[in-house]
Design a protein around this motif. Sequence first.
Motif, short mmCIF file in Angstrom:
data_model
loop_
_atom_site.label_atom_id
_atom_site.label_comp_id
_atom_site.label_asym_id
_atom_site.label_seq_id
_atom_site.Cartn_x
_atom_site.Cartn_y
_atom_site.Cartn_z
N ASP A 24 -1.48 12.83 9.72
CA ASP A 24 -1.24 14.09 9.60
C ASP A 24 -1.82 14.90 8.46
O ASP A 24 -2.33 15.77 8.61
CB ASP A 24 0.24 14.35 9.89
CG ASP A 24 0.80 13.95 11.18
OD1 ASP A 24 0.14 13.87 12.25
OD2 ASP A 24 1.91 13.46 11.30
N VAL A 25 -1.62 14.30 7.39
CA VAL A 25 -1.82 14.94 6.03
C VAL A 25 -3.57 14.56 5.73
O VAL A 25 -4.32 15.44 5.53
CB VAL A 25 -1.29 14.64 4.88
CG1 VAL A 25 -1.60 15.42 3.69
CG2 VAL A 25 0.19 15.14 5.21
N ILE A 26 -3.69 13.12 5.76
CA ILE A 26 -5.00 12.49 5.44
C ILE A 26 -5.42 11.73 6.57
O ILE A 26 -4.66 10.75 7.15
CB ILE A 26 -4.98 11.61 4.22
CG1 ILE A 26 -4.37 12.49 2.92
CG2 ILE A 26 -6.29 11.19 3.90
CD1 ILE A 26 -5.13 13.65 2.62
N THR A 76 7.77 14.99 12.30
CA THR A 76 7.46 15.38 10.98
C THR A 76 6.14 14.94 10.42
O THR A 76 5.58 13.89 10.90
CB THR A 76 8.50 14.74 9.90
OG1 THR A 76 8.68 13.35 9.99
CG2 THR A 76 9.81 15.38 10.21
N PRO A 77 5.23 15.65 9.39
CA PRO A 77 4.09 15.02 9.06
C PRO A 77 4.09 13.84 8.33
O PRO A 77 5.09 13.34 7.52
CB PRO A 77 3.67 16.13 8.10
CG PRO A 77 4.97 16.61 7.61
CD PRO A 77 5.90 16.64 8.67
N ASN A 78 3.18 12.69 8.79
CA ASN A 78 2.94 11.63 8.25
C ASN A 78 1.86 11.83 7.13
O ASN A 78 0.97 12.50 7.30
CB ASN A 78 2.58 10.66 9.23
CG ASN A 78 3.68 10.11 9.96
OD1 ASN A 78 4.81 10.03 9.59
ND2 ASN A 78 3.13 10.27 11.31
N GLY A 109 0.84 -1.23 -0.10
CA GLY A 109 0.06 -0.03 0.13
C GLY A 109 0.86 1.29 0.07
O GLY A 109 2.18 1.22 -0.34
N VAL A 110 0.37 2.48 0.34
CA VAL A 110 0.67 3.77 0.28
C VAL A 110 1.00 4.22 1.41
O VAL A 110 -0.27 4.72 2.10
CB VAL A 110 0.30 4.56 -0.83
CG1 VAL A 110 0.75 6.01 -0.65
CG2 VAL A 110 0.39 3.97 -2.12
N GLY A 111 2.10 4.52 2.22
CA GLY A 111 2.06 4.87 3.50
C GLY A 111 2.93 6.25 3.49
O GLY A 111 2.97 7.22 4.39
N LYS A 112 3.59 6.56 2.31
CA LYS A 112 4.41 7.81 2.13
C LYS A 112 3.98 8.22 0.71
O LYS A 112 3.61 7.61 -0.02
CB LYS A 112 5.78 7.64 2.07
CG LYS A 112 6.34 7.09 3.48
CD LYS A 112 7.82 6.85 3.64
CE LYS A 112 8.33 5.69 2.66
NZ LYS A 112 7.97 4.37 3.35
N ILE A 113 4.21 9.67 0.46
CA ILE A 113 3.72 10.34 -0.72
C ILE A 113 4.42 9.74 -1.80
O ILE A 113 3.92 9.49 -2.95
CB ILE A 113 3.74 11.80 -0.69
CG1 ILE A 113 3.01 12.48 -1.61
CG2 ILE A 113 5.21 12.28 -0.64
CD1 ILE A 113 1.64 12.60 -1.52
N GLU A 114 5.62 9.29 -1.61
CA GLU A 114 6.43 8.76 -2.79
C GLU A 114 6.34 7.45 -3.16
O GLU A 114 6.75 7.01 -3.98
CB GLU A 114 8.03 9.12 -2.69
CG GLU A 114 8.59 8.28 -1.35
CD GLU A 114 8.62 9.15 0.06
OE1 GLU A 114 9.33 8.94 1.01
OE2 GLU A 114 7.49 9.87 0.21
#
Length: 688
Positions: free
Chosen positions: A358-360, A352-354, A260-265
């Motif tokens: 934090d973001v979503i 730092t924002p996760n 899955g996706v846990g980081k934006i990259e």
Amino acid sequence: MLVLLNFIAFLTVTGYALYLFTHIVYSRYLFVKLGKKEALAPNLKERLNAVLINVFGQRKLFKDKKSGFMHLILFYGFIIIQIGLIEIIIKGFIKGYEFPFGDAHKYFTLLQEWTTFLMLCAVLYASYRRYIEKLKRLQSKRDVKAAFVYIALTTLTLSILLALGFETLMLGHKPDFVYAPFSGVIAVIFSGIGTTAGTVLFYVFWWVHMVTVLAFMVFVPQSKQAHELFALFNVFFKKVGPVGKLRKIDFEDEEVEEYGVGKIEDFTQQQLIDLYACVECGRCTNMCPATGTGKTLSPMDLIVKMRDHLTEKGAAVTSRSPWMPDFAFKKAKANQWALQAASPELAATIETPNLIGDVITEEELWACTTCRNCEDQCPVANEHVDKIIDMRRYLIMTEGNMPHEATRYFQNIERQSNPWGMNRKERIKWREERDDIEVPTVTEVEEFEYLFWVGSMGSFDKRSQKIAQSFAKIMNLAGVKFAILGNDERNSGDTARRMGNEFLFQQLAQENIANFQACEVNKIVTIDPHAYNTFKNEYPEFGLEAEVYHHTEIIYQLIQEGRIIPRKEVKEAIAYHDSCYLGRYNGIFDIPRQILKAIPGVLVLEMERNREDAMCCGAGGGMMWMEETQGKRVNVERTEQALRLKPSTIGSNCPYCLTMLGDGTKAKEVEEEVKTLDIAEIVEKSLM
């Protein structure tokens, strides 16, 4: 000397603006490159066709005809006046310069003047819609940037007409109201100021125009106007094939440690282009059933927050400042990202924002019904749902973090292959409830044309069993040879996949396909649009080779062939509800309506939101099995939309939808006055 100084000043300002523009665009390119590479399906014809239809044809924008027409003028107007921009630039250094078009130049002037005027009208209308009409989808915290766009475009267009008007005075020419009507009017209004004043004012507005053009050029790539640069690429590089088809995870890759996706990259590069292509038009959010019923999810805000997050992180990781006035860039956060990249040990002491949390927020992710109303509305082909599911995959398969209802759902599927955890040996009992239908299993017949996939709803849910029974009766009357898997039938895995449990989905898919192959299945028909979509569009990637049909397709075919003839009058005013997975996912809108129209006495009522714009019932994406803890229940909102038509029946083509709408009528205490029926049930009434 003045011309030389003007030229030097112009080159200096333009050079700096071009440097900033290139720097910012290249930064965005580097930020997108942080994503994972994805093999591009080589379907050039389909991709070019998508660009022609959605970019140059502006198809999606005309879902709102007023906005569509306004944007069409802005889109082509902006392209057309760029040709005139070149001439205007040269006019600043060569007095009275015109393109060498000969007698045809007057028509060029006419085109430029009318295009500029229409653009000005379109900008003023856009401002009216946002600030006077206060169109709901356009109200956001980013109105400051929107205001700058309106001011810039208004200045851009007015300065063209003013510069051309004062050029007429500078040159001592007579106004031409035929081929230069708008600048001609300006020249007449200021006709008494003289040649010298006309010359000064020409250069004033010439510079106003140049500065506005250059400032807007720098502004574009670091605002929502970035869609002007990224939309074409986004449409061209989008996934081809069935809409809504999810990306497959390779569980055999031993190097993968997180799913899955846990980081934006962790998103693919194509998915990251989405973020900068966003128009912030709010069309997605305006149609979202979660947003409309008071949930925290807003598809537009989801994209914008991820875009800002990518910009912040990308600026630090690539050491590319997105330039000082970048509205998305926050220096403190970027410094944290830079520290994270340079010294993970030291960065561990700084928060730092996760991406998730934090973001979503998790609440946003679990509010999505995967209905794709957002994607269908998006004029730049953004795909919101796959990003949400990718983040759900991370929560479930990497962190093991999910709502307790999801945990119970997965456990029941794994143990008994149905959402309720009922004994799997009871799957076949539904056929025993009626003695007027014949429903053989694959082991009870020598041959069959269709495998009837009943699904968990049709097998175990008392209400949905009636749909399966009605469809079986219709096939019996038409002489269709079919069979079911009986107790060997498992769950399709669609809901597990949409909830983020890709591993469970793939396990179920492989087991089902093996079962199909063992039974030599060539055709599958199902009453469940979710299973229909999965079998038709996603199972082939795992080896399924079979034709897949929804039960409404078979019923329509039987009516067309005359194998069943609805004769008995059914006096019902039916508010028809389009299910998401049959409609938006597979484009089947007309067939169910044609069936209903073929039944004597039926009056089909269309809800305000119908066909592609139909609102979700609230069951998709696993929400059927989860509690709504925020705002109004989606199914109640959809039921209220149907009840406004004062129907005697609410009709659908999906057991999930029927259950949700049935619960909606109960919540509104009208279940005795308004029935909820599947199309198969309505057809059976007309045959008996």
